[in-house]
Design a protein around this motif. Structure first.
Motif, PDB file in Angstrom:
ATOM      1  N   UNK A   8     -87.341  -1.000  -6.018  1.00  0.00           N
ATOM      2  CA  UNK A   8     -88.139  -1.637  -6.889  1.00  0.00           C
ATOM      3  C   UNK A   8     -87.765  -1.498  -8.321  1.00  0.00           C
ATOM      4  N   UNK A   9     -87.123  -0.516  -8.819  1.00  0.00           N
ATOM      5  CA  UNK A   9     -86.792  -0.233 -10.104  1.00  0.00           C
ATOM      6  C   UNK A   9     -85.578  -1.333 -10.418  1.00  0.00           C
ATOM      7  N   UNK A  10     -85.927  -2.686 -10.629  1.00  0.00           N
ATOM      8  CA  UNK A  10     -84.974  -3.671 -10.631  1.00  0.00           C
ATOM      9  C   UNK A  10     -83.772  -3.429 -11.665  1.00  0.00           C
ATOM     10  N   UNK A  11     -84.371  -2.944 -13.013  1.00  0.00           N
ATOM     11  CA  UNK A  11     -83.188  -2.798 -14.082  1.00  0.00           C
ATOM     12  C   UNK A  11     -82.503  -1.629 -13.561  1.00  0.00           C
ATOM     13  N   UNK A  12     -82.577  -0.871 -12.670  1.00  0.00           N
ATOM     14  CA  UNK A  12     -81.603   0.219 -12.262  1.00  0.00           C
ATOM     15  C   UNK A  12     -80.501  -0.028 -10.881  1.00  0.00           C
ATOM     16  N   UNK A  13     -81.074  -1.297 -10.288  1.00  0.00           N
ATOM     17  CA  UNK A  13     -80.276  -2.168  -9.375  1.00  0.00           C
ATOM     18  C   UNK A  13     -78.946  -2.606  -9.747  1.00  0.00           C
ATOM     19  N   UNK A  14     -77.858  -2.183  -8.836  1.00  0.00           N
ATOM     20  CA  UNK A  14     -76.667  -2.649  -9.133  1.00  0.00           C
ATOM     21  C   UNK A  14     -76.468  -3.897  -8.738  1.00  0.00           C
ATOM     22  N   UNK A  15     -76.359  -5.004  -9.520  1.00  0.00           N
ATOM     23  CA  UNK A  15     -76.294  -6.399  -9.165  1.00  0.00           C
ATOM     24  C   UNK A  15     -75.035  -7.328  -9.388  1.00  0.00           C
ATOM     25  N   UNK A  68     -75.904  -5.694 -14.158  1.00  0.00           N
ATOM     26  CA  UNK A  68     -75.011  -6.784 -13.631  1.00  0.00           C
ATOM     27  C   UNK A  68     -73.400  -6.136 -13.860  1.00  0.00           C
ATOM     28  N   UNK A  69     -73.121  -5.597 -12.582  1.00  0.00           N
ATOM     29  CA  UNK A  69     -71.794  -5.013 -12.359  1.00  0.00           C
ATOM     30  C   UNK A  69     -70.759  -6.006 -12.148  1.00  0.00           C
ATOM     31  N   UNK A  70     -71.002  -7.186 -11.681  1.00  0.00           N
ATOM     32  CA  UNK A  70     -69.775  -8.297 -11.580  1.00  0.00           C
ATOM     33  C   UNK A  70     -70.758  -9.590 -11.374  1.00  0.00           C
ATOM     34  N   UNK A  71     -69.907 -10.734 -11.511  1.00  0.00           N
ATOM     35  CA  UNK A  71     -70.337 -12.082 -11.360  1.00  0.00           C
ATOM     36  C   UNK A  71     -69.339 -13.025 -11.152  1.00  0.00           C
ATOM     37  N   UNK A  72     -69.942 -13.979 -10.644  1.00  0.00           N
ATOM     38  CA  UNK A  72     -69.015 -15.094  -9.941  1.00  0.00           C
ATOM     39  C   UNK A  72     -69.292 -16.510 -10.730  1.00  0.00           C
ATOM     40  N   UNK A  73     -68.179 -16.908 -11.382  1.00  0.00           N
ATOM     41  CA  UNK A  73     -68.419 -18.225 -11.869  1.00  0.00           C
ATOM     42  C   UNK A  73     -68.180 -19.405 -10.960  1.00  0.00           C
ATOM     43  N   UNK A  74     -69.199 -20.304 -10.942  1.00  0.00           N
ATOM     44  CA  UNK A  74     -69.232 -21.462 -10.169  1.00  0.00           C
ATOM     45  C   UNK A  74     -68.649 -22.733 -11.088  1.00  0.00           C
ATOM     46  N   UNK A  75     -67.615 -23.483 -10.722  1.00  0.00           N
ATOM     47  CA  UNK A  75     -67.238 -24.613 -11.845  1.00  0.00           C
ATOM     48  C   UNK A  75     -68.591 -25.419 -12.325  1.00  0.00           C
ATOM     49  N   UNK A  93     -61.734 -15.846 -21.002  1.00  0.00           N
ATOM     50  CA  UNK A  93     -63.089 -15.370 -21.503  1.00  0.00           C
ATOM     51  C   UNK A  93     -63.345 -13.883 -20.755  1.00  0.00           C
ATOM     52  N   UNK A  94     -62.771 -13.997 -19.473  1.00  0.00           N
ATOM     53  CA  UNK A  94     -62.712 -12.410 -18.890  1.00  0.00           C
ATOM     54  C   UNK A  94     -62.051 -11.552 -19.641  1.00  0.00           C
ATOM     55  N   UNK A  95     -60.770 -11.866 -20.150  1.00  0.00           N
ATOM     56  CA  UNK A  95     -59.976 -10.895 -20.898  1.00  0.00           C
ATOM     57  C   UNK A  95     -60.863 -10.546 -22.080  1.00  0.00           C
ATOM     58  N   UNK A  96     -61.567 -11.391 -22.729  1.00  0.00           N
ATOM     59  CA  UNK A  96     -62.238 -10.930 -23.868  1.00  0.00           C
ATOM     60  C   UNK A  96     -63.591 -10.041 -23.576  1.00  0.00           C
ATOM     61  N   UNK A  97     -64.321 -10.265 -22.506  1.00  0.00           N
ATOM     62  CA  UNK A  97     -65.853 -10.105 -22.308  1.00  0.00           C
ATOM     63  C   UNK A  97     -65.857  -9.088 -21.035  1.00  0.00           C
ATOM     64  N   UNK A  98     -64.972  -9.398 -20.005  1.00  0.00           N
ATOM     65  CA  UNK A  98     -65.066  -8.743 -18.612  1.00  0.00           C
ATOM     66  C   UNK A  98     -66.020  -9.633 -17.943  1.00  0.00           C
ATOM     67  N   UNK A  99     -66.586 -10.783 -18.137  1.00  0.00           N
ATOM     68  CA  UNK A  99     -67.406 -11.767 -17.547  1.00  0.00           C
ATOM     69  C   UNK A  99     -66.618 -13.325 -17.466  1.00  0.00           C
ATOM     70  N   UNK A 100     -66.533 -13.703 -16.388  1.00  0.00           N
ATOM     71  CA  UNK A 100     -66.849 -13.320 -14.958  1.00  0.00           C
ATOM     72  C   UNK A 100     -65.906 -12.634 -14.232  1.00  0.00           C
ATOM     73  N   UNK A 101     -66.195 -11.816 -13.135  1.00  0.00           N
ATOM     74  CA  UNK A 101     -65.367 -11.059 -12.570  1.00  0.00           C
ATOM     75  C   UNK A 101     -64.516 -12.053 -11.713  1.00  0.00           C
TER      76      UNK A 101
END
Length: 311
Positions: A8-15, A68-75, A93-101
């Protein structure tokens, strides 16, 4: 002492966010955002709010303070003349920011140079799948079955089949009245992983509309290669219906099980109806009866496995 479940502690949940978009209107051409818009009103809300850059910093700001520990970029429907350019830009963008995975680019299954574009995408290491939208009807009353570019078109099916050789998944984005047809495609290609975008777009929240949506999802879920993304619960005009959203989330997870459901934000489009915190908390509230292990699968582990994050 509180007995509240830890998830329930949403901000602590790995997303792991299984579906979001980025765009830089100066570095690429996005016709739907930059060209004159003469179509009907955008079905999810105030379209003008999207006609601006949305970069990694914006995404990270909108998702803070969640983990948010990882993300998927959709076209993001960049010009179809710049399909591989989008993939290259996202790697920068990933090389500069780590986003998206990882990245799910676009290629039309019926474009003449399909194989060349697929091979060019595969030169980039973070590519995991393809989103190629079939031709669909504008309403449940319209019929396009068998037309060029539909899910019955042999050329289109041949393009989908090409994904298997690259170990690429397919992101399936069709309105709810096409879900049953999509299930037939899923059954025909059992070795291609498929992700239903936006919970199957249950745009009609009447009892009849939801019944048809559930039938379509059930047909898709009968195929073990199909997963569902719990995303984009907004309705026409930017409306957010908390009660029916709760029902949609619960039904989708009941149909697919927590082993084949993935949380996804659809930022920034979803911001037309709700913030990232509101979306996360809505999903957690709807799934309050599920244990921590199931929540961890839905919010992270399933997307990691489906999109091979970390490979």
């Amino acid at each position: 002492m509180s007995t509240q479940p830890s998830h329930r502690a949403g901000t602590q949940l790995a997303i792991v966010d299984a579906h979001h978009h980025l765009w830089d209107l100066a570095s690429g051409h996005y016709p739907w955002l930059q060209d004159a818009y003469h179509g009907p009103a955008f079905f999810l809300g105030e379209y003008e709010k999207l006609r601006r850059d949305y970069l990694a910093d914006d995404y990270q700001r909108d998702t803070y303070p969640y983990r948010v520990v990882a993300s998927v970029h959709i076209e993001a429907e960049r010009s179809r003349m710049q399909q591989v350019d989008e993939t290259r830009w996202l790697h920068e963008v990933h090389e500069r920011s780590g986003t998206p995975s990882v990245v799910v680019p676009h290629v039309s299954f019926v474009q003449p140079d399909r194989d060349e574009v697929l091979a060019a995408h595969m030169a980039w290491p973070r590519v995991r799948g393809i989103r190629s939208k079939p031709v669909t009807a504008r309403s449940p009353q319209e019929r396009v079955t068998g037309q060029a570019g539909t899910m019955q078109d042999p050329r289109w099916l041949d393009g989908l089949a090409a994904l298997e050789g690259y170990n690429l998944s397919w992101d399936l984005r069709v309105p709810f009245w096409h879900l049953a047809q999509a299930a037939e495609v899923a059954a025909a290609f059992p070795r291609i992983r498929m992700a239903v975008n936006h919970t199957g777009l249950p745009l009609d929240r009447s009892e009849a509309g939801l019944a048809e949506w559930r039938r379509g999802l059930e047909a898709l879920a009968a195929n073990p290669n199909v997963y569902v993304k719990l995303s984009e619960f907004g309705l026409a005009g930017g409306r957010w219906d908390a009660d029916s959203n709760r029902r949609v989330i619960r039904d989708a997870v009941a149909i697919f099980g927590p082993e084949r459901a993935m949380f996804a934000s659809n930022l920034p489009v979803s911001s037309l109806s709700a913030s990232f915190p509101a979306i996360v908390e809505a999903v957690l509230e709807a799934l309050a009866d599920y244990d921590d292990a199931a929540i961890a699968r839905i919010f992270a582990h399933n997307a990691i496995a489906f999109y091979r994050i970390g490979d």
